[in-house]
Motif scaffolding. Structure first.
Motif, PDB file in Angstrom:
ATOM      1  N   CYS A  88       0.827  -1.190   0.000  1.00 22.50           N
ATOM      2  CA  CYS A  88       0.000   0.000   0.000  1.00 22.50           C
ATOM      3  C   CYS A  88       0.876   1.261   0.000  1.00 22.50           C
ATOM      4  O   CYS A  88       1.858   1.323   0.743  1.00 22.50           O
ATOM      5  CB  CYS A  88      -0.870  -0.029   1.258  1.00 22.50           C
ATOM      6  SG  CYS A  88      -2.355   0.947   1.189  1.00 22.50           S
ATOM      7  N   GLU A 134       0.523   4.098   1.342  1.00 26.14           N
ATOM      8  CA  GLU A 134       0.623   4.697   2.676  1.00 26.14           C
ATOM      9  C   GLU A 134       1.685   4.007   3.518  1.00 26.14           C
ATOM     10  O   GLU A 134       2.309   4.635   4.388  1.00 26.14           O
ATOM     11  CB  GLU A 134      -0.733   4.650   3.378  1.00 26.14           C
ATOM     12  CG  GLU A 134      -1.779   5.576   2.783  1.00 26.14           C
ATOM     13  CD  GLU A 134      -2.560   4.968   1.636  1.00 26.14           C
ATOM     14  OE1 GLU A 134      -3.616   5.527   1.283  1.00 26.14           O
ATOM     15  OE2 GLU A 134      -2.126   3.925   1.086  1.00 26.14           O
ATOM     16  N   GLY A 148      -2.069  -5.206   2.313  1.00 26.86           N
ATOM     17  CA  GLY A 148      -1.363  -3.995   1.926  1.00 26.86           C
ATOM     18  C   GLY A 148      -0.080  -3.739   2.665  1.00 26.86           C
ATOM     19  O   GLY A 148       0.638  -2.788   2.348  1.00 26.86           O
ATOM     20  N   LEU A 180      -1.497   1.324   8.479  1.00 24.25           N
ATOM     21  CA  LEU A 180      -2.680   0.596   8.022  1.00 24.25           C
ATOM     22  C   LEU A 180      -3.871   0.736   8.967  1.00 24.25           C
ATOM     23  O   LEU A 180      -5.023   0.668   8.524  1.00 24.25           O
ATOM     24  CB  LEU A 180      -2.332  -0.875   7.800  1.00 24.25           C
ATOM     25  CG  LEU A 180      -1.591  -1.127   6.482  1.00 24.25           C
ATOM     26  CD1 LEU A 180      -0.857  -2.458   6.498  1.00 24.25           C
ATOM     27  CD2 LEU A 180      -2.565  -1.078   5.306  1.00 24.25           C
ATOM     28  N   ASN A 227      -9.182  -1.366   2.807  1.00 25.22           N
ATOM     29  CA  ASN A 227      -8.531  -2.344   1.929  1.00 25.22           C
ATOM     30  C   ASN A 227      -9.268  -3.674   1.953  1.00 25.22           C
ATOM     31  O   ASN A 227      -9.420  -4.344   0.925  1.00 25.22           O
ATOM     32  CB  ASN A 227      -7.079  -2.536   2.343  1.00 25.22           C
ATOM     33  CG  ASN A 227      -6.190  -1.380   1.921  1.00 25.22           C
ATOM     34  OD1 ASN A 227      -6.619  -0.467   1.219  1.00 25.22           O
ATOM     35  ND2 ASN A 227      -4.945  -1.405   2.356  1.00 25.22           N
ATOM     36  N   TRP A 265      -6.270  -6.331  -2.278  1.00 27.71           N
ATOM     37  CA  TRP A 265      -6.811  -5.013  -1.946  1.00 27.71           C
ATOM     38  C   TRP A 265      -6.706  -4.031  -3.108  1.00 27.71           C
ATOM     39  O   TRP A 265      -7.509  -3.104  -3.216  1.00 27.71           O
ATOM     40  CB  TRP A 265      -6.072  -4.434  -0.737  1.00 27.71           C
ATOM     41  CG  TRP A 265      -4.639  -4.078  -1.046  1.00 27.71           C
ATOM     42  CD1 TRP A 265      -3.564  -4.910  -0.972  1.00 27.71           C
ATOM     43  CD2 TRP A 265      -4.160  -2.825  -1.523  1.00 27.71           C
ATOM     44  NE1 TRP A 265      -2.423  -4.252  -1.375  1.00 27.71           N
ATOM     45  CE2 TRP A 265      -2.761  -2.962  -1.707  1.00 27.71           C
ATOM     46  CE3 TRP A 265      -4.756  -1.596  -1.808  1.00 27.71           C
ATOM     47  CZ2 TRP A 265      -1.956  -1.924  -2.171  1.00 27.71           C
ATOM     48  CZ3 TRP A 265      -3.953  -0.556  -2.267  1.00 27.71           C
ATOM     49  CH2 TRP A 265      -2.580  -0.719  -2.437  1.00 27.71           C
ATOM     50  N   ASP A 266      -5.719  -4.232  -3.990  1.00 30.10           N
ATOM     51  CA  ASP A 266      -5.425  -3.246  -5.022  1.00 30.10           C
ATOM     52  C   ASP A 266      -5.907  -3.645  -6.409  1.00 30.10           C
ATOM     53  O   ASP A 266      -5.593  -2.966  -7.395  1.00 30.10           O
ATOM     54  CB  ASP A 266      -3.921  -2.981  -5.077  1.00 30.10           C
ATOM     55  CG  ASP A 266      -3.116  -4.226  -5.424  1.00 30.10           C
ATOM     56  OD1 ASP A 266      -3.636  -5.347  -5.212  1.00 30.10           O
ATOM     57  OD2 ASP A 266      -1.971  -4.095  -5.891  1.00 30.10           O
TER      58      ASP A 266
END
Length: 333
Positions: free
Chosen positions: A12, A14, A204, A246, A255, A316-317
């Motif tokens: 992720c 972030e 993530g 997260l 996510n 998640w992506d």
């Protein structure tokens, strides 16, 4: 085109950003301010006082949790298909210094109080038999089903009655909570869970999972076990930073919802081919060898899962645009 595991998903953004922010001189091991803030962050998340430790893998989280709940001469009740029984190369037995896994049955890899009683009731209370000391359940299960708060509470009540610890393997905890729509405390400590392996890598993260103790005193000996096992990283702030990124603003939950939505898209395309209801981010399909080969010929990557079955995992992506071609291919089988 790859749907074989959320372990292979991208990290992720972030999380990468958080790693940059902690890339500075600070205290080693877990003495840094990010590692030291985990207890407070997870206490706020769950609504109760907890102790939280970072570890690098889910296997480590599960094994250290069970070592805290079960002595070397004891037993841990789990489902026959549980990750700790099938996919961890004896790590729970190794970290507990010999505790035995006592396996039970249940649809969709779910244990019930009756299934647990079927395992533990025949055990005589004498030194010739391994005595149960803990129960381990997986949420979401190995077949993508979510234990509801009531289901966990029923097992928790049995655990209290029999004086057994209760561990939850939450490798896909985000997906389970996203499906249930409940407060994370409702499906853990309020339902009787003593220790949670909170998964982040599948959701993530890059290289960090959390071990959350709802009985804070269990963390004391675990700190020594983590070091003895070679799992106390010198620069632990990089693991803590991933976890904190997260859980900040419920990114873990967003996510999880995204991955679940992708799985639901495949489920709608699969129709009667579904082996189990889709409640998290895994889809199990009935497909012949020829059908599986035809999907692979189109470039889709996934695991065979027993005879005539396949497992598809959404990360998640993965956007709807990335998933739609597979959904269309499944519908066309």
């Amino acid at each position: 085109m790859r749907f074989f595991s959320d372990n292979a998903a991208a990290v992720c953004p972030e999380v990468f950003a958080a790693l940059g922010k902690v890339n500075q001189l600070d205290t080693a091991y877990d003495g840094d301010r990010w590692s030291q803030s985990l207890d407070g962050a997870f206490s706020d998340l769950f609504g109760t006082q907890v102790r939280a430790l970072w570890v690098p893998t889910g296997t480590a989280a599960n094994s250290l949790a069970l070592a805290a709940l079960c002595p070397p001469y004891g037993g841990v009740v789990c489902h026959r298909d549980a990750h700790i029984n099938v996919d961890e190369c004896g790590a729970p037995e190794f970290y507990t210094h010999g505790a035995k896994l006592l396996v039970g049955e249940g649809e969709g890899s779910k244990l019930t109080p009756d299934a647990i009683r079927a395992v533990i009731d025949p055990i005589r209370p004498d030194v010739h038999q391994v005595q149960p000391h803990a129960i381990s359940i997986t949420n979401a299960t190995e077949y993508g089903l979510a234990y509801t708060p009531d289901e966990v509470a029923a097992i928790g009540a049995l655990a209290r009655d029999r004086k057994l610890g209760l561990h939850m393997d939450g490798a896909r905890f985000a997906n389970a909570v996203a499906h249930l729509g409940c407060h994370p405390g409702d499906v853990t400590w309020r339902a009787g869970v003593d220790a949670l392996s909170f998964g982040f890598v599948k959701n993530g993260g890059m290289s960090a999972e959390a071990l959350v103790f709802f009985k804070p005193e269990l963390a004391d000996a675990t700190l020594y076990r983590r070091k003895r096992a070679g799992l106390l990283f010198s620069k632990g702030r990089y693991l803590a930073a991933q976890i904190l990124a997260l859980i900040e603003d419920d990114l873990w939950l967003r996510n999880g919802r995204a991955a679940n939505a992708g799985a639901a898209l495949l489920a709608r395309a699969a129709g009667g081919r579904l082996v189990h209801p889709v409640e998290a981010n895994e889809v199990f399909l009935k497909v012949s060898a020829e059908e599986a080969a035809s999907l692979r010929a189109l470039g889709f990557d996934f695991y065979d899962w027993g005879v005539g079955e396949a497992r598809l995992v959404i990360s998640w992506d993965q956007s709807e645009d990335a998933i739609r071609p597979l959904a269309d291919a499944i519908a066309a089988l």
